[in-house]
Design a protein around this motif. Structure first.
Motif, PDB file in Angstrom:
ATOM      1  N   LEU A   1       0.813  -1.211   0.000  1.00  0.00           N
ATOM      2  CA  LEU A   1       0.000   0.000   0.000  1.00  0.00           C
ATOM      3  C   LEU A   1       0.850   1.267   0.000  1.00  0.00           C
ATOM      4  CD1 LEU A   1      -2.726  -1.083   2.600  1.00  0.00           C
ATOM      5  CD2 LEU A   1      -2.933  -1.065   0.102  1.00  0.00           C
ATOM      6  N   ALA A   2       2.066   1.167   0.517  1.00  0.00           N
ATOM      7  CA  ALA A   2       2.951   2.327   0.568  1.00  0.00           C
ATOM      8  C   ALA A   2       3.940   2.362  -0.587  1.00  0.00           C
ATOM      9  CB  ALA A   2       3.718   2.333   1.893  1.00  0.00           C
ATOM     10  N   LYS A   3       3.990   1.315  -1.388  1.00  0.00           N
ATOM     11  CA  LYS A   3       4.979   1.240  -2.464  1.00  0.00           C
ATOM     12  C   LYS A   3       4.554   1.997  -3.708  1.00  0.00           C
ATOM     13  CE  LYS A   3       6.879  -3.268  -1.110  1.00  0.00           C
ATOM     14  NZ  LYS A   3       6.990  -4.706  -1.492  1.00  0.00           N
ATOM     15  N   SER A   4       3.258   2.177  -3.895  1.00  0.00           N
ATOM     16  CA  SER A   4       2.771   2.769  -5.136  1.00  0.00           C
ATOM     17  C   SER A   4       1.501   3.558  -4.884  1.00  0.00           C
ATOM     18  CB  SER A   4       2.474   1.659  -6.154  1.00  0.00           C
ATOM     19  OG  SER A   4       1.808   2.167  -7.307  1.00  0.00           O
ATOM     20  N   VAL A   5       1.322   4.632  -5.635  1.00  0.00           N
ATOM     21  CA  VAL A   5      -0.009   5.224  -5.738  1.00  0.00           C
ATOM     22  C   VAL A   5      -0.951   4.145  -6.260  1.00  0.00           C
ATOM     23  CG1 VAL A   5      -1.412   6.965  -6.912  1.00  0.00           C
ATOM     24  CG2 VAL A   5       0.926   7.517  -6.191  1.00  0.00           C
ATOM     25  N   ILE A   6      -2.143   4.079  -5.701  1.00  0.00           N
ATOM     26  CA  ILE A   6      -3.120   3.080  -6.125  1.00  0.00           C
ATOM     27  C   ILE A   6      -3.996   3.733  -7.202  1.00  0.00           C
ATOM     28  CG2 ILE A   6      -4.990   1.558  -5.407  1.00  0.00           C
ATOM     29  CD1 ILE A   6      -3.728   1.727  -2.544  1.00  0.00           C
ATOM     30  N   ALA A   7      -3.713   3.405  -8.443  1.00  0.00           N
ATOM     31  CA  ALA A   7      -4.453   3.993  -9.559  1.00  0.00           C
ATOM     32  C   ALA A   7      -5.864   3.423  -9.617  1.00  0.00           C
ATOM     33  CB  ALA A   7      -3.735   3.717 -10.869  1.00  0.00           C
ATOM     34  N   VAL A   8      -6.829   4.294  -9.898  1.00  0.00           N
ATOM     35  CA  VAL A   8      -8.232   3.886 -10.045  1.00  0.00           C
ATOM     36  C   VAL A   8      -8.662   4.238 -11.471  1.00  0.00           C
ATOM     37  CG1 VAL A   8     -10.536   3.974  -9.009  1.00  0.00           C
ATOM     38  CG2 VAL A   8      -8.530   4.480  -7.603  1.00  0.00           C
ATOM     39  N   PRO A   9      -8.380   3.357 -12.440  1.00  0.00           N
ATOM     40  CA  PRO A   9      -8.565   3.703 -13.848  1.00  0.00           C
ATOM     41  C   PRO A   9     -10.015   3.561 -14.313  1.00  0.00           C
ATOM     42  CG  PRO A   9      -7.024   1.840 -13.528  1.00  0.00           C
ATOM     43  CD  PRO A   9      -7.804   2.021 -12.268  1.00  0.00           C
ATOM     44  N   PRO A  10     -10.336   4.252 -15.408  1.00  0.00           N
ATOM     45  CA  PRO A  10     -11.587   3.955 -16.115  1.00  0.00           C
ATOM     46  C   PRO A  10     -11.419   2.666 -16.910  1.00  0.00           C
ATOM     47  CG  PRO A  10     -10.349   5.588 -17.333  1.00  0.00           C
ATOM     48  CD  PRO A  10      -9.560   5.303 -16.074  1.00  0.00           C
ATOM     49  N   LEU A  11     -12.529   2.152 -17.422  1.00  0.00           N
ATOM     50  CA  LEU A  11     -12.489   1.011 -18.340  1.00  0.00           C
ATOM     51  C   LEU A  11     -12.724   1.510 -19.759  1.00  0.00           C
ATOM     52  CD1 LEU A  11     -14.434  -1.963 -16.694  1.00  0.00           C
ATOM     53  CD2 LEU A  11     -12.044  -1.949 -17.397  1.00  0.00           C
TER      54      LEU A  11
END
Length: 302
Positions: free
Chosen positions: A11-21
């Protein structure tokens, strides 16, 4: 896709991307264009993907759900964590969990609903879904007081939760009693800021939670990753500069619609052809598209 069991360190290693489909001309989920978007994010350093609201999974059919799970799992790299969402209704969630069990996702997120729910009932539903899935799930706190802290504490004690996405919008993110109450009953190292770059500095620096999700990362992943690293290293001046960089697009998302604007922005930035958005949402009009393009040009990504 990374298939190892959930690891809080991720959880701290990367921004958690929330992409569109991305969808094709028949409004079907397009494997090729979604691969382009995933590769763009990975090339920018992102190693966590969360498919939820921006992917409009609220309105996905069970048949299409199978295709989505296959595409996002096969298209991502071996070190990329992929978290799909399910629900929000309990019946649909049960059917979707049965599909999720056929894949190696480390966890999955229950989409929130304000309608015909209460805190105790949500807790009962989560316990039954976790039993059915065989894994702890992500709790998405999007609405103020959606769940009582006592119910969250009970779910955590019973091993039902992998992590929490906290996305309650405040005019002043530094003044958030509900977030304080959640922190009192749930470990901060598994609590993630869920509203993009704008409140991330306050959430991570003041409240001490561990990372953040983002939609705008989809148009400038290396910048968003640099912001996460700046916050973690204590360089808040650099982090603030990057936060301001994202403001033109975030302003449009906040003032018009976060999902609809992002869906169009990814296409206008030339990253992937996202196509027609999933009903029950509508595509933005021509005037809004012009404003999105202007914001992207200001950011230097179009």
């Amino acid at each position: 896709m990374k298939t190892a069991p959930f690891d809080a360190a991720d959880l701290a290693k990367s921004v958690i991307a929330v992409p569109p489909l991305a969808r094709d001309s028949q409004a079907l989920v397009c494997e090729a264009e979604n691969r382009k978007l995933i590769r763009f994010l990975e090339d920018g350093g992102v190693r966590s993907l969360l498919y939820g609201g921006n992917a409009v999974l609220y309105h996905t059919s069970l048949t299409e759900y199978d295709a989505i799970l296959r595409i996002v799992s096969e298209a991502s790299g071996s070190e990329t964590v992929v978290v799909p969402s399910f629900g929000p209704s309990y019946g649909i969630a049960c059917d979707q969990v049965d599909r999720l069990k056929e894949h190696g996702f480390p966890t999955a997120m229950l989409l929130p609903s304000r309608d015909i729910v209460d805190s105790s009932g949500i807790a009962v539903g989560i316990r039954r879904l976790v039993d059915r899935y065989g894994k702890p799930i992500v709790l998405y706190l999007k609405h103020d007081r959606w769940m009582d802290p006592q119910d969250i504490e009970s779910l955590e004690r019973d091993g039902c939760l992998s992590w929490i996405k906290y996305a309650v919008v405040r005019e002043d993110p530094s003044n958030d009693e509900y977030l304080n109450e959640v922190i009192n009953v749930f470990p901060k190292e598994r609590l993630v800021s869920g509203i993009g770059e704008q409140p991330a500095i306050v959430h991570l620096n003041q409240f001490g939670i561990t990372g953040f999700t983002s939609g705008c990362v989809c148009v400038a992943p290396s910048r968003s990753m640099a912001m996460l690293r700046a916050i973690q290293s204590g360089d808040l001046g650099a982090a603030e500069s990057i936060r301001q960089y994202f403001r033109p697009l975030e302003y449009l998302r906040d003032s018009i619609h976060p999902i609809r604007v992002l869906h169009a922005a990814v296409q206008h930035a030339g990253i992937a052809v996202t196509g027609e958005i999933q009903p029950m949402l509508s595509d933005v009009d021509a005037a809004t598209q012009s404003r999105i393009l202007e914001a992207l040009q200001t950011m230097g990504v179009a």
